[in-house]
Design an enzyme around this catalytic site. Sequence first.
Site, PDB file in Angstrom:
ATOM      1  CG  HIS A 120      13.341  34.719  23.883  1.00  9.17           C
ATOM      2  ND1 HIS A 120      13.808  33.902  22.883  1.00  9.17           N
ATOM      3  CD2 HIS A 120      12.656  33.918  24.736  1.00  9.17           C
ATOM      4  CE1 HIS A 120      13.432  32.662  23.118  1.00  9.17           C
ATOM      5  NE2 HIS A 120      12.731  32.638  24.245  1.00  9.17           N
ATOM      6  NE  ARG A 121      16.026  41.094  18.382  1.00  4.91           N
ATOM      7  CZ  ARG A 121      16.718  41.951  19.114  1.00  4.91           C
ATOM      8  NH1 ARG A 121      17.679  41.537  19.904  1.00  4.91           N
ATOM      9  NH2 ARG A 121      16.459  43.227  19.056  1.00  4.91           N
TER      10      ARG A 121
END
Length: 120
Positions: free
Chosen positions: A43-44
Amino acid sequence: MNIIYQTTFTRIGDYARDSLAEDMVITFREGAPEDIESFCFIHRPGDSQGDLQPGETLQLGGSRFPITAVGSVADRNLRELGHITIRFDGAEQAEYPGTVHVSGLTPADIPVGSTLMILA
């Protein structure tokens, strides 16, 4: 509810979905070591707005899960590495220091673009 942490999954490692069959999800932010990335939902980087604690809610996609236990380093690992192991077993004590336990059924899938939020 206040958002404690929020991120979006951008990649799914080749073996990450295998963990769903074991009632868990392993996360890591973008830039994970290559040998670990294949087992993680990537994920970011997200900003933490508070401490991760039992009694809060984990939202994964459109589903919400009460947090029942938080390992001793899970909060720090999430802030610094985006790395936690989420166990869908409702345990009241953390099995491992980096584990977050939640109550509810394990998702059948977590597609790219799904969001992960911690709500207080």
